[in-house]
Design a protein around this motif. Structure first.
Motif, mmCIF file in Angstrom:
data_model
loop_
_atom_site.group_PDB
_atom_site.id
_atom_site.type_symbol
_atom_site.label_atom_id
_atom_site.label_comp_id
_atom_site.label_asym_id
_atom_site.label_seq_id
_atom_site.Cartn_x
_atom_site.Cartn_y
_atom_site.Cartn_z
ATOM 1 N N ASN A 15 0.833 -1.200 0.000
ATOM 2 C CA ASN A 15 0.000 0.000 0.000
ATOM 3 C C ASN A 15 0.868 1.251 0.000
ATOM 4 O O ASN A 15 1.832 1.364 0.755
ATOM 5 C CB ASN A 15 -0.902 0.022 1.237
ATOM 6 C CG ASN A 15 -1.754 1.281 1.306
ATOM 7 O OD1 ASN A 15 -2.767 1.406 0.621
ATOM 8 N ND2 ASN A 15 -1.355 2.240 2.141
ATOM 9 N N THR A 22 -6.944 -0.739 -1.086
ATOM 10 C CA THR A 22 -6.463 -1.761 -0.162
ATOM 11 C C THR A 22 -7.594 -2.352 0.664
ATOM 12 O O THR A 22 -7.667 -3.575 0.858
ATOM 13 C CB THR A 22 -5.385 -1.173 0.769
ATOM 14 O OG1 THR A 22 -4.265 -0.744 -0.017
ATOM 15 C CG2 THR A 22 -4.910 -2.201 1.781
ATOM 16 N N VAL A 41 -0.086 -6.576 4.951
ATOM 17 C CA VAL A 41 -0.115 -5.311 4.220
ATOM 18 C C VAL A 41 1.171 -4.566 4.549
ATOM 19 O O VAL A 41 1.489 -4.345 5.720
ATOM 20 C CB VAL A 41 -1.333 -4.444 4.582
ATOM 21 C CG1 VAL A 41 -1.187 -3.043 3.981
ATOM 22 C CG2 VAL A 41 -2.615 -5.090 4.073
ATOM 23 N N ASP A 43 2.857 -1.091 4.227
ATOM 24 C CA ASP A 43 2.640 0.308 3.885
ATOM 25 C C ASP A 43 3.979 0.957 3.564
ATOM 26 O O ASP A 43 4.861 1.049 4.418
ATOM 27 C CB ASP A 43 1.960 1.065 5.030
ATOM 28 C CG ASP A 43 1.633 2.495 4.617
ATOM 29 O OD1 ASP A 43 0.651 2.692 3.883
ATOM 30 O OD2 ASP A 43 2.405 3.402 5.002
ATOM 31 N N ASN A 139 -2.729 -4.182 -4.463
ATOM 32 C CA ASN A 139 -3.806 -3.702 -3.614
ATOM 33 C C ASN A 139 -4.999 -3.198 -4.420
ATOM 34 O O ASN A 139 -6.087 -3.010 -3.879
ATOM 35 C CB ASN A 139 -3.309 -2.600 -2.679
ATOM 36 C CG ASN A 139 -3.032 -1.292 -3.399
ATOM 37 O OD1 ASN A 139 -2.517 -1.288 -4.527
ATOM 38 N ND2 ASN A 139 -3.361 -0.175 -2.770
#
Length: 323
Positions: A15, A22, A41, A43, A139
């Motif tokens: 992400n 996402t 995930v 980031d 995503n």
């Protein structure tokens, strides 16, 4: 189907300032018909409120409904484990079960791009989770509930299958008017950009469920643990071709790469690249593709004028089509 009978799959989503996509991708993932998986995930140092939105989603405070995905309140809250980039030195339990969905959120200190961003998660999960397979998933995708079980079923038929890809549909055309984005891909160093979708070939047979190919898109790429290169994805590629390069490396080790027709993913094609300016996007797109060709074409400099001519034709065609 019990959890112990199926391989563990680590699913990684990257992400960067794209929490809307996402969250929709996560919602579709937590509704799949597969019993043994975990979700990470990563980031890549988002500058908006992506972290807060992911936290609120996990609590069940963000509810949404799209044409592809219905919000399931019964699987909330999702147990969220957050680790910063410098805290990845110990194991945590984040494997989802039927009764409790879980999510690991890794917070990077910089936007490292696709390759390094994913590599951080790959390194962590291989070290501490020891999954049988790793799935790289954009995503900006939505997955069919059976997409993973259908991939795994094919992967288990042949120990020489190293990478498995799905059949991608365009998200924009919705589920009632599915339009294929790509099915498998071919490496062709004679032409820029050095690779293209197998759908561009006239002899493609849609009746086959499993198609051997040269590479599959990193938007949805399942790779066997044993097939993962020692250095993972090549971080010299920052703006594409990481997945093509990965496949070339894996094929050199003798593994098969296949696409599975009954594994379905819808892709919001090009969403991450649309966040950049048009000139910046196109410049980096060309630069990266030429970088890939140069890496594998021994006659790169000899063939460079031909590549430039092909790029020029593509730009002219794009201008004509625009008007």
């Amino acid at each position: 189907m019990t959890k112990s009978t199926k391989p563990l799959v680590s699913i990684i989503l990257l992400n960067w300032n794209g929490y809307e996509d996402t969250l929709e991708a996560l919602e579709s993932l937590y509704q799949i018909n597969y019993p043994n998986y975990n979700v990470i995930v990563v980031d890549n140092h988002s500058t908006n409120d992506s972290i807060d939105k992911i936290e609120q989603y996990a609590k069940g405070n963000i509810k949404f409904e799209t044409e592809y995905t219905m919000f399931h309140e019964e699987n909330k809250p999702i147990e969220l484990i957050e680790l910063t980039e410098d805290e990845l030195d110990h194991t945590v339990d984040y494997t989802s079960t039927e009764d409790q969905k879980k999510l690991l959120l890794i917070k990077n200190f910089e936007n490292y791009g696709f390759a390094k961003g994913n590599n951080i998660a790959i390194d962590y999960t291989l070290k501490y989770d020891k999954p049988d397979y790793v799935l790289l998933l954009n995503n900006d995708t939505i997955v069919d509930p059976d997409f993973l079980i259908n991939m795994i079923d094919v992967a288990l038929t042949d120990d020489n299958i190293g990478i498995v890809g799905p059949k991608f549909y365009y998200y924009e055309y919705n589920q009632s008017h599915n339009k294929i984005w790509c099915i498998g891909n071919v490496v062709d160093l004679k032409h820029y950009p050095g690779h293209h979708s197998i759908m561009e070939e006239d002899n493609y047979d849609l009746s086959k469920n499993v198609i051997d190919c040269d590479w599959v898109s990193g938007a949805g790429l399942l790779i066997k643990r044993e097939a993962i290169p020692e250095d993972y994805l090549d971080t010299s590629f920052f703006f594409g071709c990481e997945d093509v390069d990965l496949a070339v490396t894996v094929r050199k080790e003798g593994y098969r790469i296949v696409s599975v027709m009954d594994s379905i993913i819808w892709h919001k094609v090009g969403m991450s690249r649309h966040k950049s300016s048009t000139f910046h996007t196109e410049y980096n797109h060309v630069k990266t593709n030429l970088q890939f060709i140069k890496k594998y074409n021994k006659n790169y400099y000899k063939d460079l004028p031909r590549y430039i001519g092909q790029i020029f034709k593509l730009y002219v065609r794009a201008i004509i089509n625009k008007f």
